[in-house]
Design a protein around this motif. Structure first.
Motif, PDB file in Angstrom:
ATOM      1  N   THR A 145     -16.807 -13.924  31.010  1.00 41.95           N
ATOM      2  CA  THR A 145     -15.380 -14.243  30.967  1.00 41.95           C
ATOM      3  C   THR A 145     -15.106 -15.215  32.104  1.00 41.95           C
ATOM      4  O   THR A 145     -15.705 -15.113  33.184  1.00 41.95           O
ATOM      5  CB  THR A 145     -14.502 -12.990  31.153  1.00 41.95           C
ATOM      6  OG1 THR A 145     -14.870 -11.998  30.194  1.00 41.95           O
ATOM      7  CG2 THR A 145     -13.022 -13.327  30.979  1.00 41.95           C
ATOM      8  N   ASN A 146     -14.204 -16.151  31.858  1.00 39.44           N
ATOM      9  CA  ASN A 146     -13.875 -17.182  32.852  1.00 39.44           C
ATOM     10  C   ASN A 146     -12.364 -17.107  33.075  1.00 39.44           C
ATOM     11  O   ASN A 146     -11.584 -17.640  32.290  1.00 39.44           O
ATOM     12  CB  ASN A 146     -14.294 -18.547  32.308  1.00 39.44           C
ATOM     13  CG  ASN A 146     -14.343 -19.626  33.368  1.00 39.44           C
ATOM     14  OD1 ASN A 146     -14.106 -19.370  34.538  1.00 39.44           O
ATOM     15  ND2 ASN A 146     -14.653 -20.837  32.947  1.00 39.44           N
ATOM     16  N   ILE A 147     -11.961 -16.422  34.141  1.00 38.66           N
ATOM     17  CA  ILE A 147     -10.543 -16.143  34.374  1.00 38.66           C
ATOM     18  C   ILE A 147      -9.893 -17.277  35.168  1.00 38.66           C
ATOM     19  O   ILE A 147     -10.413 -17.706  36.202  1.00 38.66           O
ATOM     20  CB  ILE A 147     -10.380 -14.797  35.102  1.00 38.66           C
ATOM     21  CG1 ILE A 147     -10.683 -13.653  34.111  1.00 38.66           C
ATOM     22  CG2 ILE A 147      -8.974 -14.636  35.684  1.00 38.66           C
ATOM     23  CD1 ILE A 147     -10.617 -12.268  34.699  1.00 38.66           C
ATOM     24  N   VAL A 148      -8.754 -17.746  34.667  1.00 36.85           N
ATOM     25  CA  VAL A 148      -7.940 -18.735  35.378  1.00 36.85           C
ATOM     26  C   VAL A 148      -6.670 -18.041  35.864  1.00 36.85           C
ATOM     27  O   VAL A 148      -6.241 -17.044  35.299  1.00 36.85           O
ATOM     28  CB  VAL A 148      -7.582 -19.936  34.475  1.00 36.85           C
ATOM     29  CG1 VAL A 148      -8.833 -20.696  34.056  1.00 36.85           C
ATOM     30  CG2 VAL A 148      -6.803 -19.484  33.236  1.00 36.85           C
ATOM     31  N   ASN A 149      -6.067 -18.590  36.935  1.00 39.95           N
ATOM     32  CA  ASN A 149      -4.878 -17.947  37.489  1.00 39.95           C
ATOM     33  C   ASN A 149      -3.575 -18.645  37.109  1.00 39.95           C
ATOM     34  O   ASN A 149      -2.514 -18.282  37.613  1.00 39.95           O
ATOM     35  CB  ASN A 149      -4.996 -17.816  39.012  1.00 39.95           C
ATOM     36  CG  ASN A 149      -5.188 -19.150  39.717  1.00 39.95           C
ATOM     37  OD1 ASN A 149      -5.220 -20.201  39.080  1.00 39.95           O
ATOM     38  ND2 ASN A 149      -5.333 -19.114  41.028  1.00 39.95           N
ATOM     39  N   SER A 150      -3.655 -19.642  36.224  1.00 39.34           N
ATOM     40  CA  SER A 150      -2.444 -20.256  35.679  1.00 39.34           C
ATOM     41  C   SER A 150      -2.812 -21.019  34.416  1.00 39.34           C
ATOM     42  O   SER A 150      -3.976 -21.402  34.208  1.00 39.34           O
ATOM     43  CB  SER A 150      -1.784 -21.208  36.687  1.00 39.34           C
ATOM     44  OG  SER A 150      -2.571 -22.368  36.885  1.00 39.34           O
ATOM     45  N   ARG A 151      -1.814 -21.263  33.564  1.00 40.42           N
ATOM     46  CA  ARG A 151      -2.051 -22.081  32.375  1.00 40.42           C
ATOM     47  C   ARG A 151      -2.414 -23.505  32.771  1.00 40.42           C
ATOM     48  O   ARG A 151      -3.168 -24.182  32.072  1.00 40.42           O
ATOM     49  CB  ARG A 151      -0.819 -22.067  31.481  1.00 40.42           C
ATOM     50  CG  ARG A 151      -0.504 -20.705  30.864  1.00 40.42           C
ATOM     51  CD  ARG A 151       0.670 -20.769  29.891  1.00 40.42           C
ATOM     52  NE  ARG A 151       1.004 -19.449  29.379  1.00 40.42           N
ATOM     53  CZ  ARG A 151       1.887 -18.641  29.932  1.00 40.42           C
ATOM     54  NH1 ARG A 151       2.536 -19.024  31.022  1.00 40.42           N
ATOM     55  NH2 ARG A 151       2.136 -17.453  29.413  1.00 40.42           N
ATOM     56  N   ALA A 152      -1.866 -23.965  33.896  1.00 35.17           N
ATOM     57  CA  ALA A 152      -2.184 -25.310  34.363  1.00 35.17           C
ATOM     58  C   ALA A 152      -3.669 -25.441  34.690  1.00 35.17           C
ATOM     59  O   ALA A 152      -4.288 -26.472  34.403  1.00 35.17           O
ATOM     60  CB  ALA A 152      -1.340 -25.645  35.592  1.00 35.17           C
ATOM     61  N   VAL A 153      -4.265 -24.414  35.284  1.00 28.67           N
ATOM     62  CA  VAL A 153      -5.700 -24.447  35.541  1.00 28.67           C
ATOM     63  C   VAL A 153      -6.470 -24.417  34.223  1.00 28.67           C
ATOM     64  O   VAL A 153      -7.446 -25.155  34.034  1.00 28.67           O
ATOM     65  CB  VAL A 153      -6.114 -23.287  36.465  1.00 28.67           C
ATOM     66  CG1 VAL A 153      -7.631 -23.168  36.550  1.00 28.67           C
ATOM     67  CG2 VAL A 153      -5.534 -23.484  37.863  1.00 28.67           C
TER      68      VAL A 153
END
Length: 383
Positions: A145-153
């Motif tokens: 899994t590759n977690i991002v901390n915002s939709r922008a990222v």
């Protein structure tokens, strides 16, 4: 009270370097939350720029050097592989590009089944070599899994292969926040700040990304404001020179690095928070300002627009275009002059802060740990 997990896991939380920063604070918070939920969790730093967390429990440094160099990185890789093979954890969670690419490759070689990477900044902000390493590692399935901390990222990876994008999931940052017990006067005295002037705070490294220069420039058009810069970095001397050139040196306070335990007191001392960052993933300092209920002025970049409000909502702050120098000065002057606007924005900040609890962040990561199968859709969804 947190419910016991369906399965208790042994988790290594891996991050590139020990230093004071938002990603370091976030991964330590995550490890604490995982332990509170009944898991075994340690935080491993690949190397050590600063000994800030070295004495904390459940913390390990693989190479206690500030500048590893080529041979040092080779030693880190060897030590990490040996440590993971000996421990055989159920999962590795990694923060920052080097820990993602190198750490999850080592985890895969060591037979770790669940490998959760976390992207804390837009992909384009990485150096060319590490950007390519991350792209390859993510595309070849080194990250379950590759977690991002915002939709922008998440959006910064739109041009990456589908095999990379389909593993992306969104989990917002969450912070632990205990408000200061001080009143404003006592908090100002604690830091030697002016007792009566309207104070605008910037909290973060003094560097190109954080763009403190925009706030210094704005002071010329907001004659009542005093700017408090908390942090150190390579731009310190340039900012001093800029303040002198604009005739505002007497209204810029350089506090230097502020210990994490002092941040709530500093937030209590000021009247507003300013963040003209050129780019972010999701700023912990901005979340802390929301928690404190501060009126906010922020750059109109996608991750900050997203943090300050959902689409269609009134934002919990004033948003200003990066290149709008007049707009920064006007926003700062308006907040200094208008107590009702400050009160309105403060209420919006407190309401918006409820979206960013550390419990929600931990729940998102825990779901990825308990179900490591890659998600099907290429577009990110909240984990």
């Amino acid at each position: 009270m947190t419910a016991a997990p369906a399965r208790r896991l042994d988790v290594v939380c891996l991050i590139t370097h020990m230093d004071q920063g938002g990603a370091q604070e976030a991964i330590l918070r995550l490890a604490r939350q995982l332990r509170a939920r009944g898991h075994r969790a340690e935080t491993w730093f690949l190397y050590q720029k600063d000994a800030l967390y070295a004495a904390e429990p459940h913390v390990r440094v693989l190479l206690p050097e500030s500048r590893p160099g080529v041979l040092g990185y080779a030693r880190i890789a060897a030590r990490l592989l040996r440590a993971l093979a000996a421990r055989r954890p159920d999962a590795v969670v990694s923060f920052l590009p080097l820990a993602n690419a190198l750490g999850q490759a080592a985890a895969r070689l060591a037979g770790v089944r669940c490998r959760v990477a976390s992207q804390r900044n837009p992909g384009w902000s990485y150096g060319a070599a590490i950007r390519q390493a991350d792209r390859v590692a993510g595309s070849l399935g080194f990250y379950t899994t590759n977690i991002v901390n915002s939709r922008a990222v998440a959006d910064s990876f739109q041009a990456y292969p589908a095999s990379y994008r389909r593993r992306i999931a969104l989990v917002y940052n969450g912070i632990e926040w205990t408000p200061s017990s001080l009143d404003r006067a006592a908090a100002r005295a604690r830091f030697g700040l002016p007792p009566a002037a309207p104070l605008a705070l910037m909290l973060g490294r003094l560097c190109h990304q954080k763009n403190q220069a925009a706030a210094v420039e704005a002071l010329a058009g907001a004659p009542d404001a005093v700017l408090v810069l908390a942090g150190e970095g390579e731009d310190h001397r340039d900012l001093e020179a800029l303040a002198a050139a604009r005739g505002v040196a007497g209204r810029v306070v350089f506090l230097g690095t502020v210990a994490r335990a002092e941040v709530p007191h500093l937030m209590r001392a000021v009247d507003m928070f300013v963040q003209p960052s050129r780019y972010e993933g999701q700023s912990n300092a901005l979340l802390e300002a929301l928690k404190e209920g501060l009126p906010i002025i922020a750059s109109r970049i996608p991750p900050q627009v997203e943090t300050l409000g959902e689409p269609g909502e009134e934002p919990a702050g004033l948003l200003v275009d990066l290149d709008d120098g007049r707009g920064w000065a006007d926003a700062l002057a308006r907040l200094c002059a208008d107590p009702s606007l400050r009160a309105d924005l403060a209420a919006r900040s407190r309401a918006r802060a409820e979206a960013f609890t550390v419990e929600r962040m931990a729940e998102g990561f825990e779901r990825a740990l308990l179900d490591p199968a890659p998600s099907a859709p290429a577009q990110p969804a909240v984990a």
